[in-house]
Design an enzyme around this catalytic site. Structure first.
Site, PDB file in Angstrom:
ATOM      1  N   ASP A 115      44.019 -19.136 -60.289  1.00 40.94           N
ATOM      2  CA  ASP A 115      42.979 -18.619 -59.382  1.00 40.94           C
ATOM      3  C   ASP A 115      43.564 -17.969 -58.137  1.00 40.94           C
ATOM      4  O   ASP A 115      42.838 -17.590 -57.227  1.00 40.94           O
ATOM      5  CB  ASP A 115      42.012 -19.746 -58.989  1.00 40.94           C
ATOM      6  CG  ASP A 115      42.688 -20.836 -58.179  1.00 40.94           C
ATOM      7  OD1 ASP A 115      43.936 -20.808 -58.058  1.00 40.94           O
ATOM      8  OD2 ASP A 115      41.978 -21.725 -57.653  1.00 40.94           O
TER       9      ASP A 115
ATOM     10  N   ARG B 110      48.299  -8.103 -32.377  1.00 42.38           N
ATOM     11  CA  ARG B 110      47.651  -7.060 -31.575  1.00 42.38           C
ATOM     12  C   ARG B 110      46.336  -7.517 -30.965  1.00 42.38           C
ATOM     13  O   ARG B 110      45.832  -6.868 -30.057  1.00 42.38           O
ATOM     14  CB  ARG B 110      47.462  -5.790 -32.423  1.00 42.38           C
ATOM     15  CG  ARG B 110      48.769  -5.014 -32.564  1.00 42.38           C
ATOM     16  CD  ARG B 110      48.634  -3.795 -33.427  1.00 42.38           C
ATOM     17  NE  ARG B 110      48.716  -4.124 -34.844  1.00 42.38           N
ATOM     18  CZ  ARG B 110      48.699  -3.238 -35.810  1.00 42.38           C
ATOM     19  NH1 ARG B 110      48.597  -1.947 -35.516  1.00 42.38           N
ATOM     20  NH2 ARG B 110      48.791  -3.601 -37.074  1.00 42.38           N
ATOM     21  N   GLN B 111      45.791  -8.623 -31.451  1.00 42.01           N
ATOM     22  CA  GLN B 111      44.614  -9.205 -30.783  1.00 42.01           C
ATOM     23  C   GLN B 111      45.115 -10.368 -29.928  1.00 42.01           C
ATOM     24  O   GLN B 111      45.093 -11.521 -30.349  1.00 42.01           O
ATOM     25  CB  GLN B 111      43.594  -9.676 -31.830  1.00 42.01           C
ATOM     26  CG  GLN B 111      43.034  -8.539 -32.677  1.00 42.01           C
ATOM     27  CD  GLN B 111      42.099  -9.036 -33.765  1.00 42.01           C
ATOM     28  OE1 GLN B 111      40.960  -9.399 -33.499  1.00 42.01           O
ATOM     29  NE2 GLN B 111      42.585  -9.064 -34.992  1.00 42.01           N
TER      30      GLN B 111
ATOM     31  N   HIS C  49      54.358  -8.012 -29.902  1.00 44.42           N
ATOM     32  CA  HIS C  49      53.542  -6.910 -29.393  1.00 44.42           C
ATOM     33  C   HIS C  49      53.230  -7.103 -27.907  1.00 44.42           C
ATOM     34  O   HIS C  49      53.195  -6.141 -27.152  1.00 44.42           O
ATOM     35  CB  HIS C  49      52.251  -6.802 -30.200  1.00 44.42           C
ATOM     36  CG  HIS C  49      51.422  -5.614 -29.833  1.00 44.42           C
ATOM     37  ND1 HIS C  49      51.907  -4.320 -29.918  1.00 44.42           N
ATOM     38  CD2 HIS C  49      50.154  -5.509 -29.358  1.00 44.42           C
ATOM     39  CE1 HIS C  49      50.962  -3.477 -29.504  1.00 44.42           C
ATOM     40  NE2 HIS C  49      49.898  -4.167 -29.169  1.00 44.42           N
TER      41      HIS C  49
ATOM     42  N   LYS D  70      47.487   8.162 -22.014  1.00 42.67           N
ATOM     43  CA  LYS D  70      46.532   8.472 -23.084  1.00 42.67           C
ATOM     44  C   LYS D  70      45.329   7.542 -23.017  1.00 42.67           C
ATOM     45  O   LYS D  70      45.384   6.452 -22.459  1.00 42.67           O
ATOM     46  CB  LYS D  70      47.190   8.362 -24.459  1.00 42.67           C
ATOM     47  CG  LYS D  70      47.495   6.942 -24.907  1.00 42.67           C
ATOM     48  CD  LYS D  70      47.781   6.911 -26.387  1.00 42.67           C
ATOM     49  CE  LYS D  70      48.300   5.569 -26.855  1.00 42.67           C
ATOM     50  NZ  LYS D  70      47.557   4.393 -26.589  1.00 42.67           N
TER      51      LYS D  70
ATOM     52  N   ALA E 286      50.668   5.889 -37.017  1.00 43.50           N
ATOM     53  CA  ALA E 286      51.508   6.954 -36.424  1.00 43.50           C
ATOM     54  C   ALA E 286      50.706   8.012 -35.670  1.00 43.50           C
ATOM     55  O   ALA E 286      51.244   9.057 -35.318  1.00 43.50           O
ATOM     56  CB  ALA E 286      52.393   7.620 -37.479  1.00 43.50           C
TER      57      ALA E 286
ATOM     58  N   THR F  52      49.394   7.742 -32.529  1.00 40.02           N
ATOM     59  CA  THR F  52      49.867   7.785 -31.141  1.00 40.02           C
ATOM     60  C   THR F  52      51.201   8.511 -31.039  1.00 40.02           C
ATOM     61  O   THR F  52      51.381   9.414 -30.231  1.00 40.02           O
ATOM     62  CB  THR F  52      50.021   6.350 -30.596  1.00 40.02           C
ATOM     63  OG1 THR F  52      48.744   5.721 -30.591  1.00 40.02           O
ATOM     64  CG2 THR F  52      50.575   6.350 -29.184  1.00 40.02           C
TER      65      THR F  52
END
Length: 317
Positions: free
Chosen positions: A43, A102-103, A136, A198, A230, A232
């Site tokens: 499973d 990233r959070q 990060h 930005k 990619a 940015t």
């Protein structure tokens, strides 16, 4: 460094995320990779079997929580539980790429903080230490109540450009958040920095505004921790050339490179993208523009220093 590490209590295991890097690290240290099997029940549930005694040993498990992140994170949690129940003395998680990072704060109402959740899961499972590379957000270190050694990719990337690029260099941060990282590289290359200002209207959509700093006629080196879609980095590279940069290189520690990333890089003004092997690069991503550097010696040296209770901070230079 002799080929054989003498302390039999140091054991290095790998799971499925980055076996190539794990083999390089084990070779650098001078140990064989530990024997374990990762299989699936019908499973899809993960089954792990450690096939040698690790009682009283200092165990280092190498696993990036990269795509598929949930699979790799679950493998790691189950492995930690197996090691704990097999009486490992210490369980040291070597995570070249820390997924869900990233959070790291609540940017809007009713959002999770997944970087903290991942830290909680690792600790609750039974990890006693984490060794990681270019988080990060550096403050993620504070989400752990166990020791965490936070290694830097900048020295490896800087060394490459010292030998590769000659001329008038400027190190460019693609956003305000990466200025500290850019400054570290600029210090090593003895170059000035510039910043791209930005605005990001929504996740994975970047919009370049203007460039702060002198880039006219210079060789620009863009540096980031992660390159995902990619958007940015390619917009930044194109903006640099439009504003007078002679040529543009880009580099990052973690090449996530998802979705349209490779096409964007191939069609951008980036002359070369330099990455590390913290995440496995699939064959279709290995294009002519991408150069891969190994972090095996950095991580291997960190493991030896942790095991021998020596300073790890010397590796930051």
């Amino acid at each position: 460094m002799s080929n054989q590490y003498l302390d039999p209590n140091l054991k290095v295991f790998t799971l499925n995320s980055n076996k190539g890097l794990a083999s390089e690290i084990a070779k650098f240290i001078g140990v064989e990779l530990g024997k374990c099997s990762v299989t699936r029940f019908s499973d899809g549930e993960i089954q792990i079997n450690i096939e040698e005694s690790i009682r009283g040993c200092d165990v280092y498990v190498i696993q990036s929580t990269s795509n598929p992140v949930n699979e790799h994170l679950m493998e790691l949690l189950i492995m930690i539980d197996a090691l704990k129940r097999a009486s490992a003395k210490t369980i040291n998680i070597v995570m070249p790429y820390y997924g869900y990072a990233r959070q790291d704060r609540k940017a809007r109402a009713r959002e999770p903080i997944t970087a903290k959740l991942a830290a909680n899961l690792l600790e609750t499972a039974g990890a006693t230490r984490v060794i990681t590379l270019d988080l990060h957000a550096p403050q993620i270190q504070g989400f752990f109540d166990i020791p965490i050694d936070h290694l830097m990719g900048v020295p490896i990337l800087s060394e490459y450009f010292k030998n590769k690029v000659e001329g008038d260099i400027v190190v460019v941060s693609p956003d305000h958040g990466g200025v500290t990282r850019a400054r570290k590289m600029a210090d090593q290359l003895k170059a000035p920095i510039a910043i791209i200002d930005k605005r990001r209207p929504r996740p994975n959509v970047a919009e370049v505004m203007n460039i702060v700093g002198n880039i006219e006629g210079k060789i620009a080196i863009l540096i980031d921790d992660i390159i995902d879609t990619a958007g940015t980095i390619t917009l930044a590279a194109n903006a640099l050339v439009e504003n007078g940069a002679a040529e543009v290189y880009a580099c990052c520690t973690h090449p996530v490179l998802s979705g349209p990333a490779i096409d964007r890089i191939e069609n951008s003004q980036i002359k070369e993208l330099v990455v590390t092997n913290s995440i496995v690069l699939d064959e279709e991503k290995k294009t002519g523009k991408i150069v891969e550097l190994s972090v095996a010696s950095l991580i291997g040296e960190a493991i030896i220093r942790v095991h021998e209770e020596q300073s790890v901070s010397v590796l930051f230079d």
